[in-house]
Design a protein around this motif. Structure first.
Motif, PDB file in Angstrom:
ATOM      1  N   ARG A 276      85.813  29.671  60.320  1.00  0.00           N
ATOM      2  CA  ARG A 276      86.627  29.998  61.493  1.00  0.00           C
ATOM      3  C   ARG A 276      87.917  30.706  61.080  1.00  0.00           C
ATOM      4  O   ARG A 276      88.359  31.663  61.746  1.00  0.00           O
ATOM      5  CB  ARG A 276      86.954  28.726  62.282  1.00  0.00           C
ATOM      6  N   THR A 277      88.512  30.245  59.996  1.00  0.00           N
ATOM      7  CA  THR A 277      89.773  30.832  59.538  1.00  0.00           C
ATOM      8  C   THR A 277      89.581  32.266  59.088  1.00  0.00           C
ATOM      9  O   THR A 277      90.338  33.169  59.490  1.00  0.00           O
ATOM     10  CB  THR A 277      90.351  29.993  58.382  1.00  0.00           C
ATOM     11  N   ALA A 285      93.093  41.452  61.879  1.00  0.00           N
ATOM     12  CA  ALA A 285      93.280  42.727  61.180  1.00  0.00           C
ATOM     13  C   ALA A 285      92.486  43.859  61.813  1.00  0.00           C
ATOM     14  O   ALA A 285      92.676  45.033  61.453  1.00  0.00           O
ATOM     15  CB  ALA A 285      92.875  42.574  59.711  1.00  0.00           C
ATOM     16  N   GLY A 286      91.568  43.517  62.720  1.00  0.00           N
ATOM     17  CA  GLY A 286      90.720  44.523  63.332  1.00  0.00           C
ATOM     18  C   GLY A 286      89.691  45.085  62.378  1.00  0.00           C
ATOM     19  O   GLY A 286      89.269  46.240  62.487  1.00  0.00           O
ATOM     20  N   LEU A 287      89.234  44.249  61.429  1.00  0.00           N
ATOM     21  CA  LEU A 287      88.267  44.681  60.428  1.00  0.00           C
ATOM     22  C   LEU A 287      87.002  43.845  60.509  1.00  0.00           C
ATOM     23  O   LEU A 287      87.038  42.671  60.910  1.00  0.00           O
ATOM     24  CB  LEU A 287      88.852  44.554  59.015  1.00  0.00           C
ATOM     25  N   SER A 288      85.904  44.424  60.091  1.00  0.00           N
ATOM     26  CA  SER A 288      84.656  43.680  59.975  1.00  0.00           C
ATOM     27  C   SER A 288      84.531  43.135  58.556  1.00  0.00           C
ATOM     28  O   SER A 288      85.214  43.609  57.626  1.00  0.00           O
ATOM     29  CB  SER A 288      83.462  44.590  60.268  1.00  0.00           C
ATOM     30  N   ALA A 289      83.658  42.166  58.380  1.00  0.00           N
ATOM     31  CA  ALA A 289      83.441  41.601  57.047  1.00  0.00           C
ATOM     32  C   ALA A 289      83.005  42.671  56.058  1.00  0.00           C
ATOM     33  O   ALA A 289      83.409  42.668  54.887  1.00  0.00           O
ATOM     34  CB  ALA A 289      82.406  40.482  57.120  1.00  0.00           C
ATOM     35  N   ALA A 312      80.984  29.023  52.651  1.00  0.00           N
ATOM     36  CA  ALA A 312      81.706  29.687  53.744  1.00  0.00           C
ATOM     37  C   ALA A 312      81.649  31.205  53.580  1.00  0.00           C
ATOM     38  O   ALA A 312      81.437  31.938  54.560  1.00  0.00           O
ATOM     39  CB  ALA A 312      83.154  29.204  53.773  1.00  0.00           C
ATOM     40  N   LEU A 313      81.824  31.692  52.357  1.00  0.00           N
ATOM     41  CA  LEU A 313      81.726  33.130  52.100  1.00  0.00           C
ATOM     42  C   LEU A 313      80.322  33.641  52.403  1.00  0.00           C
ATOM     43  O   LEU A 313      80.149  34.706  53.006  1.00  0.00           O
ATOM     44  CB  LEU A 313      82.110  33.440  50.650  1.00  0.00           C
ATOM     45  N   GLN A 314      79.316  32.868  52.002  1.00  0.00           N
ATOM     46  CA  GLN A 314      77.931  33.260  52.272  1.00  0.00           C
ATOM     47  C   GLN A 314      77.659  33.317  53.777  1.00  0.00           C
ATOM     48  O   GLN A 314      76.906  34.175  54.253  1.00  0.00           O
ATOM     49  CB  GLN A 314      76.974  32.278  51.609  1.00  0.00           C
ATOM     50  N   SER A 315      78.288  32.419  54.519  1.00  0.00           N
ATOM     51  CA  SER A 315      78.078  32.391  55.966  1.00  0.00           C
ATOM     52  C   SER A 315      78.556  33.668  56.634  1.00  0.00           C
ATOM     53  O   SER A 315      78.011  34.085  57.661  1.00  0.00           O
ATOM     54  CB  SER A 315      78.814  31.191  56.587  1.00  0.00           C
ATOM     55  N   ASP A 320      74.922  36.780  47.789  1.00  0.00           N
ATOM     56  CA  ASP A 320      74.739  37.890  46.852  1.00  0.00           C
ATOM     57  C   ASP A 320      74.994  39.256  47.483  1.00  0.00           C
ATOM     58  O   ASP A 320      74.467  40.281  47.035  1.00  0.00           O
ATOM     59  CB  ASP A 320      73.336  37.864  46.232  1.00  0.00           C
ATOM     60  N   THR A 321      75.806  39.295  48.542  1.00  0.00           N
ATOM     61  CA  THR A 321      76.154  40.577  49.148  1.00  0.00           C
ATOM     62  C   THR A 321      76.965  41.387  48.140  1.00  0.00           C
ATOM     63  O   THR A 321      78.034  40.957  47.705  1.00  0.00           O
ATOM     64  CB  THR A 321      76.980  40.366  50.426  1.00  0.00           C
TER      65      THR A 321
END
Length: 409
Positions: A276-277, A285-289, A312-315, A320-321
């Motif tokens: 969520r954070t 920031a108006g940015l996508s992941a 959380a990063l994987q979510s 492996d992105t």
């Protein structure tokens, strides 16, 4: 229209040194500022720590030092260095400048000495103990040093303290409440009682035998815990247009901030709260992941925390992105508690400025439950890097994320 916010100055007092570019070079090389304190110093078991080499003499007179704790001494020094680095002359109307500080523990040395005098020596406790030990003393001393009459505030939110201080300072500039901010954090708590309390929690790293500098091993299968550290890190924030008008060097822009709560457990982190954070910071920031190329992770080297953050990063980014490089610089400078967010945001700004990503040091066998795109061993060039995120996740379930972008000159 919101004001874009630039980072134009960085000041550091850290376990890796006090000169910004030298600190970044050491980080890129995977060098550690962690060392061993023996049992005579800790009063219990030996411990590995990130201690800062710091002499207050250039910053304070002997008379001034009588009522100024080490945490405030380092804060004033780092803030002064940040202003010098920014080549900034503060505006004549000092009410337009704010001081935003993150400090979790306050003046620990003053408090420790007061308790020792009372309980061990049965002697008088100095009345200066009160003003030296209060958590907002660093903010007060910075404000007085530069005659700043705008907001002077302290955030005491454990390990998220200075990340929140930076985020709130950004908001104040963005919405026109102030024009400039000195924002960051300070912490000085490498004292026997505090070290022993953390040892009792069984979350500190082992002394790593003959190589204490390798004790902090985030994401390693055999990691043994975090390393306590001390220091101060401050950034100069100002409106981007004003910074450009005066020809300032711009390390990066600070564009997104969010603070959210897990509301699940006082010490155990939660995947949902961290997700969520980060999502809220990206939205701010108006940015996508997919536009974020680097994450300076919280990465403390605890068994539970490292796995939760990777989940959380994987979510958000997917396992492996390849587009998101991740490193935990605490492996080299340790965990400065309330000051960590300030130091790691400064590092993230330098990553964008130099387009180079430092590594997670000491990770020899990656935990299979921590599968993201880690940078390990030595730093790497990142010529296409445009945006990054820095995470600070605290006891109490308070999470903060900051999103930065490279400035296109």
């Amino acid at each position: 229209m919101k004001t874009a916010v630039a980072i134009t100055g960085i000041g550091l007092i850290s376990p890796l040194g006090n000169q910004v570019e030298a600190v970044f070079s050491r980080l890129m090389a995977g060098e550690s500022g962690i060392r061993l304190l023996d049992a005579e110093v800790t009063g219990c078991k030996p411990a590995v720590v990130g201690a800062a080499e710091f002499d207050p003499a250039p910053w304070f007179t002997r008379l001034q030092l009588s009522g100024v704790d080490r945490v405030s001494q380092m804060a004033v020094a780092a803030a002064t260095l940040a202003l010098e680095d920014a080549a900034l002359t503060l505006p004549a109307e000092r009410e337009q400048v704010g001081v935003y500080v993150g400090c979790a523990m306050g003046g620990s040395s003053a408090l420790d000495k007061g308790f020792h005098n009372f309980y061990a020596e049965k002697s008088r406790v100095s009345p200066l103990s009160v003003i030296a030990s209060m958590a907002n003393a660093p903010a007060g001393h910075i404000s007085m040093r530069f005659g700043i009459t705008g907001p002077s505030v302290n955030y005491s939110v454990a390990c998220a303290s200075s990340a929140i201080a930076l985020g709130e300072a950004m908001r104040a500039i963005r919405h026109g409440e102030i024009t400039h901010a000195i924002a960051g954090g300070a912490e000085a708590m490498l004292l026997p009682g505090i070290i022993n309390a953390w040892q009792s929690m069984q979350v500190l790293a082992s002394t790593a035998g003959e190589h204490p500098e390798q004790a902090c091993r985030p994401y390693d299968k055999e990691r043994s815990g975090l390393v306590l550290a001390e220091g101060a890190a401050f950034l100069i924030l100002e409106g981007l247009d004003a910074a450009l008008a005066r020809g300032a060097r711009i390390y990066a822009t600070l564009d997104g901030y969010a603070c959210r709560s897990d509301a699940t457990h006082i010490t155990k982190p939660d995947v949902g709260g961290q997700v969520r954070t980060m999502r809220a910071a990206l939205a701010d920031a108006g940015l996508s992941a997919g536009q974020i190329g680097y994450c300076n992770s919280h990465g403390t080297a605890t068994q539970v925390g490292d796995v939760v953050e990777c989940q959380a990063l994987q979510s958000i980014w997917g396992e492996d992105t390849p587009g998101l490089q991740v490193s935990a610089t605490k492996s080299m400078h340790g965990h400065l508690l309330g000051a960590t967010g300030g130091l790691e945001t400064a590092i993230t700004a330098l990553v964008l400025y130099h387009q180079q990503v430092p590594p997670t040091a000491n990770c020899r066998q990656l935990d299979e439950n921590c599968r993201v795109q880690h940078v390990l061993g030595k730093g790497v060039a990142a010529p296409d890097l445009q945006a990054a995120i820095s995470n600070s996740f605290a006891f109490g379930g308070s999470n903060a994320s900051l999103v930065l972008q490279r400035h296109q000159a």
